[in-house]
Design an enzyme around this catalytic site. Structure first.
Site, mmCIF file in Angstrom:
data_model
loop_
_atom_site.group_PDB
_atom_site.id
_atom_site.type_symbol
_atom_site.label_atom_id
_atom_site.label_comp_id
_atom_site.label_asym_id
_atom_site.label_seq_id
_atom_site.Cartn_x
_atom_site.Cartn_y
_atom_site.Cartn_z
ATOM 1 C CE LYS A 76 -4.153 -1.899 2.150
ATOM 2 N NZ LYS A 76 -5.179 -1.750 3.198
ATOM 3 C CG ASP A 112 -8.372 0.387 3.290
ATOM 4 O OD1 ASP A 112 -9.165 -0.434 2.803
ATOM 5 O OD2 ASP A 112 -7.137 0.207 3.319
HETATM 6 P P1 NDP Z 1 -0.617 -2.917 10.967
HETATM 7 O O1 NDP Z 1 0.327 -4.055 11.117
HETATM 8 O O2 NDP Z 1 -0.236 -1.753 10.125
HETATM 9 O O3 NDP Z 1 -0.980 -2.337 12.439
HETATM 10 C C1 NDP Z 1 -1.372 -3.184 13.477
HETATM 11 C C2 NDP Z 1 -1.719 -2.382 14.723
HETATM 12 O O4 NDP Z 1 -2.234 -3.309 15.693
HETATM 13 C C3 NDP Z 1 -0.540 -1.684 15.365
HETATM 14 O O5 NDP Z 1 -0.972 -0.456 15.920
HETATM 15 C C4 NDP Z 1 -0.138 -2.660 16.468
HETATM 16 O O6 NDP Z 1 0.471 -2.026 17.561
HETATM 17 C C5 NDP Z 1 -1.485 -3.164 16.896
HETATM 18 N N1 NDP Z 1 -1.390 -4.459 17.570
HETATM 19 C C6 NDP Z 1 -1.264 -5.684 16.971
HETATM 20 N N2 NDP Z 1 -1.219 -6.655 17.903
HETATM 21 C C7 NDP Z 1 -1.316 -6.033 19.115
HETATM 22 C C8 NDP Z 1 -1.337 -6.482 20.452
HETATM 23 N N3 NDP Z 1 -1.249 -7.787 20.753
HETATM 24 N N4 NDP Z 1 -1.473 -5.572 21.449
HETATM 25 C C9 NDP Z 1 -1.583 -4.252 21.171
HETATM 26 N N5 NDP Z 1 -1.571 -3.757 19.906
HETATM 27 C C10 NDP Z 1 -1.433 -4.634 18.888
HETATM 28 O O7 NDP Z 1 -1.972 -3.571 10.453
HETATM 29 P P2 NDP Z 1 -3.162 -2.852 9.630
HETATM 30 O O8 NDP Z 1 -3.430 -1.537 10.272
HETATM 31 O O9 NDP Z 1 -2.866 -2.911 8.194
HETATM 32 O O10 NDP Z 1 -4.369 -3.862 9.902
HETATM 33 C C11 NDP Z 1 -5.001 -3.923 11.174
HETATM 34 C C12 NDP Z 1 -6.285 -4.734 11.013
HETATM 35 O O11 NDP Z 1 -7.179 -4.030 10.158
HETATM 36 C C13 NDP Z 1 -6.093 -6.125 10.383
HETATM 37 O O12 NDP Z 1 -6.857 -7.052 11.119
HETATM 38 C C14 NDP Z 1 -6.674 -5.953 8.992
HETATM 39 O O13 NDP Z 1 -7.228 -7.139 8.499
HETATM 40 C C15 NDP Z 1 -7.764 -4.935 9.264
HETATM 41 N N6 NDP Z 1 -8.211 -4.204 8.069
HETATM 42 C C16 NDP Z 1 -9.537 -4.237 7.784
HETATM 43 C C17 NDP Z 1 -10.024 -3.580 6.691
HETATM 44 C C18 NDP Z 1 -11.486 -3.670 6.396
HETATM 45 O O14 NDP Z 1 -11.876 -3.284 5.292
HETATM 46 N N7 NDP Z 1 -12.322 -4.126 7.327
HETATM 47 C C19 NDP Z 1 -9.152 -2.792 5.801
HETATM 48 C C20 NDP Z 1 -7.771 -2.768 6.224
HETATM 49 C C21 NDP Z 1 -7.328 -3.464 7.324
HETATM 50 P P3 NDP Z 1 2.077 -1.758 17.611
HETATM 51 O O15 NDP Z 1 2.307 -0.475 16.880
HETATM 52 O O16 NDP Z 1 2.356 -1.674 19.062
HETATM 53 O O17 NDP Z 1 2.731 -2.961 16.954
#
Ligand code: NDP
Length: 291
Positions: A76, A112
């Site tokens: 992306k 999105d």
């Molecule tokens: P990223 O990897 O960019 O970001 C993940 C985020 O989740 C970070 O802020 C991370 O925190 C946090 N995180 C993950 N695990 C934990 C944990 N155990 N405890 C605390 N914080 C946690 O992922 P995306 O933003 O790309 O995707 C996130 C979700 O959104 C996914 O499930 C994806 O499928 C969904 N999504 C849904 C869409 C839809 O159309 N419904 C569209 C796009 C995405 P940290 O910074 O601390 O690592």
């Protein structure tokens, strides 16, 4: 001879998604259903592209005369350097999930966050203008949702993130690019949702398959009665987070809503037609095994 002649066109218009991995991406199911319903001879292809091959893949999009393409993890951000133009809100988000072709130009868009907003309006009848919002997470989904909420006039955004540096960078970028009042809360212990918050969004991947029993460490004890709780996770559609919110009597909006409407907006950008939303939603529900 002349009366037997028919003008035929066997050439399909092509769109699709590039990702790595990509096999579990369900978008093609709803776009193909939409094309059938609209009587369009279009095809949506789900294509695995390794990071090192992205430049060639975009050349392929040009060479095949594709009408557009979706991008998913991990393309992306990287894709932006290969495009001719970036739409203003995709520029603000710093990522592109949809490309449309106008003439020979490839234009980057981000549907999105807009998809999330459309779902808020259509499915939850919620207008974010003037509202206080808490967003869990500071990754790509959070950037898209936060930026569009800011552009839609949300009064205040509070971002809660585990990794301080990532949270600070994201909050700084969104503040600089939209001017919204936005602050960061480091997520070190259970986050208690304040009583004056109107909208709570899980924009982390917590609860995503296979970790379906996980849920964000958040207390809803002091939440107000009409708080709307949303999840961006769509696999599973029914997350433990949303279940917990409903058990407290709160309204919820699932990640399927965002997924459907990001696709609806992409369909509209590509075809210039209204999307058959109900058909797209039904196709996706069936693909994701939702009753
Ligand atoms: P990223 O990897 O960019 O970001 C993940 C985020 O989740 C970070 O802020 C991370 O925190 C946090 N995180 C993950 N695990 C934990 C944990 N155990 N405890 C605390 N914080 C946690 O992922 P995306 O933003 O790309 O995707 C996130 C979700 O959104 C996914 O499930 C994806 O499928 C969904 N999504 C849904 C869409 C839809 O159309 N419904 C569209 C796009 C995405 P940290 O910074 O601390 O690592």
């Amino acid at each position: 001879m002349a009366e037997n002649y028919r003008a035929v066109n066997y050439k399909a218009e092509l769109v699709g998604v590039l990702g790595y991995p990509v096999a579990e991406n369900p978008t093609g199911v709803m776009q193909e259903a939409a094309f059938r319903a609209a009587g369009l001879n279009w095809r949506y292809m789900t294509i695995q592209v390794k990071p090192d091959d992205l430049a060639d893949a975009i050349q392929g999009v040009r060479a095949f005369g594709m009408r557009g393409i979706n991008l998913t993890i991990p393309h992306k951000v990287e894709v932006m350097q290969y495009l001719d133009e970036i739409a203003p809100d995709a520029e603000k988000i710093g990522a592109v999930n949809t490309v449309r072709r106008v003439g020979d130009h490839l234009i980057g868009e981000n549907t999105d966050g807009k998809g999330f907003l459309r779902g808020l309006h259509v499915d939850a009848h919620f207008d974010p203008a003037g509202k206080r919002v808490v967003i869990l997470g500071a990754g790509g989904a959070s950037r898209a949702v936060s930026t569009e909420l800011a552009l839609a006039g949300a009064a205040e955004l509070i971002v809660v993130n585990r990794t301080l540096l990532r949270g600070e960078e994201m909050v700084g970028d969104v503040r600089y690019r939209t001017g919204v009042a936005i602050s960061l809360v480091p997520w070190k212990e259970m986050y208690v949702v304040p009583p004056d918050v109107d909208l709570l969004v899980n924009a982390t991947s917590i609860g995503l398959y296979p970790n379906v029993d996980a849920m964000p460490d958040v207390s809803l004890e002091h939440a107000k009665a009409d708080l709307l709780v949303c999840d961006v996770v769509f696999n599973p559609v029914e997350t433990r987070f949303l279940q917990a919110a409903r058990e407290r009597g709160l309204r919820t909006l699932d990640g399927l809503s965002m997924l459907v409407y990001q696709g609806v907006i992409a369909f509209e950008l590509w075809t210039g037609r209204d999307a058959p939303e109900a058909i797209m939603k039904a196709a996706l529900r069936e693909a994701l095994g939702v009753e």
